[in-house]
Design a protein around this motif. Structure first.
Motif, PDB file in Angstrom:
ATOM      1  N   GLN A   1     -21.524 -20.866  36.270  1.00  0.00           N
ATOM      2  CA  GLN A   1     -20.644 -19.949  35.548  1.00  0.00           C
ATOM      3  C   GLN A   1     -19.216 -19.930  36.104  1.00  0.00           C
ATOM      4  O   GLN A   1     -18.335 -19.325  35.528  1.00  0.00           O
ATOM      5  CB  GLN A   1     -21.219 -18.525  35.598  1.00  0.00           C
TER       6      GLN A   1
ATOM      7  N   LEU B   1     -20.150 -14.880  42.605  1.00  0.00           N
ATOM      8  CA  LEU B   1     -21.514 -15.293  42.939  1.00  0.00           C
ATOM      9  C   LEU B   1     -22.357 -14.097  43.360  1.00  0.00           C
ATOM     10  O   LEU B   1     -23.509 -13.953  42.969  1.00  0.00           O
ATOM     11  CB  LEU B   1     -21.508 -16.332  44.069  1.00  0.00           C
TER      12      LEU B   1
ATOM     13  N   CYS C   1     -23.253 -12.094  40.315  1.00  0.00           N
ATOM     14  CA  CYS C   1     -24.233 -12.825  39.507  1.00  0.00           C
ATOM     15  C   CYS C   1     -25.614 -12.821  40.170  1.00  0.00           C
ATOM     16  O   CYS C   1     -26.626 -12.583  39.510  1.00  0.00           O
ATOM     17  CB  CYS C   1     -23.742 -14.256  39.300  1.00  0.00           C
TER      18      CYS C   1
ATOM     19  N   CYS D   1     -25.706 -19.425  38.642  1.00  0.00           N
ATOM     20  CA  CYS D   1     -24.508 -18.643  38.948  1.00  0.00           C
ATOM     21  C   CYS D   1     -23.319 -19.549  39.247  1.00  0.00           C
ATOM     22  O   CYS D   1     -22.186 -19.255  38.853  1.00  0.00           O
ATOM     23  CB  CYS D   1     -24.778 -17.704  40.117  1.00  0.00           C
TER      24      CYS D   1
END
Lengths: 268, 186
Positions: B136, B180, B183, B133
């Motif tokens: 990303q 976050l 995700c 995560c």
């Protein structure tokens, strides 16, 4: 202010708290909310679960052994201050408090109280982490003028160690019981003590509050289970006054080890 | 939550519960098993050995007194312990950083480019997930989140270190946190 259920920036404050970006005031505010609301505490815990795995990147580091000794001493724990695997712990010498010979020597002195205060003041102060400890000492003297027992009270930890100066002859089927006598009041049972071995007694706060220079200690001979009436029933064989030694033994790790020959009993 | 805890984690949970009941031997064992992780956290955040030792001591005193507040349904014992140590370290940082940190050498050291270590077999499932995560996020935002987590710095300090306005730093971090959460929770 928004409610904890609010999903805007207020909710994010708990994430910011966990991440560690809030200033001292904002952190204190979140901590207050956590105490007051279970929902907030749960939200914070959820964020901890999300973010804390990052902590796996932090390398572990063995702290020095003296950190444990300081913790042990500050909390006044009475288990041996040894943590397996921590370097110097195994070679640590037992403290004066644990030394039986020291207590016997103390009991045999003529000016026991002065000696006790002096010795406690002279104890090396290695790590001044603990708050100033207050000790009280008493020489419990027999009717023949000889010291029968010495009692030392560790006020901070609510404990008293009673050590016979020499093995005491107690009538068969009987046992010595220690009493606290506040000035002008009736005796209060402290606990049964050993006639030949040291005894550690726990003192509850009400009893501790009554200890002081105006109070006295006495030993009477009672049935093994203690006086059945709550007052001394047998002959009083020794008496002593109590003295205070403020600030003595500051920082010295005073550790009470429960020896096999030493019984821990609770008062009352 | 108590779902996939390891045997070691369960042992720590038990030791912490016993500590709450005043079991000194359990407390000593808990210390033996977990103090090096707590000390690692203190060292990383405070970057000064003496202070890290003091904070570690404070943390363990608090463990003894507050163990009864541990709730195994909310967090594992190790998370609880690390939280406590981390909070003590952050408290210390907040006291210390009344004066701004302006040592340029220290600044360079703190703002690493991308210090993320390789993910190995020894890492937990939760960690791998978090790393996926984090990966990303925009690089700058990822760095800010990591820096915040490991240094315990405030928004103000982070903004000064990264030489961006305070508002920018706040929105980087907040956006990252929301991203976050999305995700991780899906």
């Amino acid at each position: 202010m928004n409610t904890p259920i609010d999903d805007g920036n207020t909710h994010l404050r708990y994430a910011e708290y966990v991440l560690g970006v809030l200033d001292a005031d904002a952190r204190a505010e979140v901590e207050r909310e956590m105490m007051a609301s279970d929902a907030v505490a749960t939200t914070v815990a959820l964020w901890q679960r999300r973010l804390f795995p990052l902590g796996e990147e932090i390398a572990s580091s063995e702290p020095p052994a003296y950190v444990w000794h300081r913790i042990h001493s500050q909390l006044g724990l009475d288990t041996p201050s040894r943590v397996e695997g921590s370097g110097d712990a195994a070679t640590r010498k037992p403290g004066l408090w644990e030394n039986l010979r020291f207590w016997h020597w103390l009991g045999l002195g003529t000016s026991v109280l002065a000696a006790a205060c002096l010795v406690l003041l002279l104890l090396p102060s290695r790590q001044p982490v603990a708050p100033a400890a207050v000790y009280m000492a008493s020489a419990i003297t027999q009717t023949d003028g000889q010291v029968g027992w010495t009692a030392t009270v560790d006020v901070g930890h609510g404990r008293m160690v009673v050590v016979p100066a020499k093995p005491q002859a107690i009538a068969a089927g009987h046992a010595p019981e220690l009493w606290l006598i506040p000035a002008g009041q009736k005796p209060i049972a402290v606990g049964m003590i050993g006639g030949s071995a040291p005894t550690t007694l726990k003192l509850d706060p009400t009893l501790l509050a009554k200890l002081g220079p105006s109070a006295a200690l006495a030993v009477s001979v009672e049935p093994p289970g203690g006086s059945p009436t709550g007052q001394p029933t047998g002959p009083v064989i020794a008496k002593g006054s109590i003295g205070t030694s403020p600030d003595a033994a500051r920082g010295q790790p005073v550790t009470l080890l429960n020896r096999p020959d030493e019984k821990v009993r609770s008062s009352s | 939550m108590p779902a996939n805890r390891t045997v070691e984690q369960e042992a720590l949970d038990r030791l912490l519960s016993q500590t709450a009941a005043g079991d000194q031997a359990a407390f000593a064992e808990l210390y033996r098993r977990s103090s090096s992780r707590l000390f690692g956290v203190c060292l990383r955040m405070l970057r000064e050995r003496g202070e890290a030792e003091e904070v570690l001591q404070e943390a363990w005193i608090a463990v003894w007194h507050r163990a009864a507040m541990f709730d195994a349904s909310k967090a594992s014992a190790i998370t609880w312990l690390i939280t406590l140590a981390r909070n003590k370290a952050i408290d210390r940082l907040r006291q210390r950083r009344e004066q701004p940190m302006d040592d340029p050498a220290l600044l360079d050291e703190l703002v690493d480019d991308d210090p993320s270590p390789a993910v190995g077999a020894e890492n937990s499932q939760e960690y791998r997930r978090l790393r996926e995560c984090l990966d990303q996020l925009e690089p700058q935002q990822r760095r800010s989140v990591r820096e915040a987590f490991f240094s315990g710095a405030t928004y103000n300090e982070l903004a000064a270190r990264c030489k961006v306005p305070l508002g920018t730093m706040k929105s980087w971090i907040r956006r990252s946190l929301l991203q976050l959460r999305t995700c991780l929770d899906t």
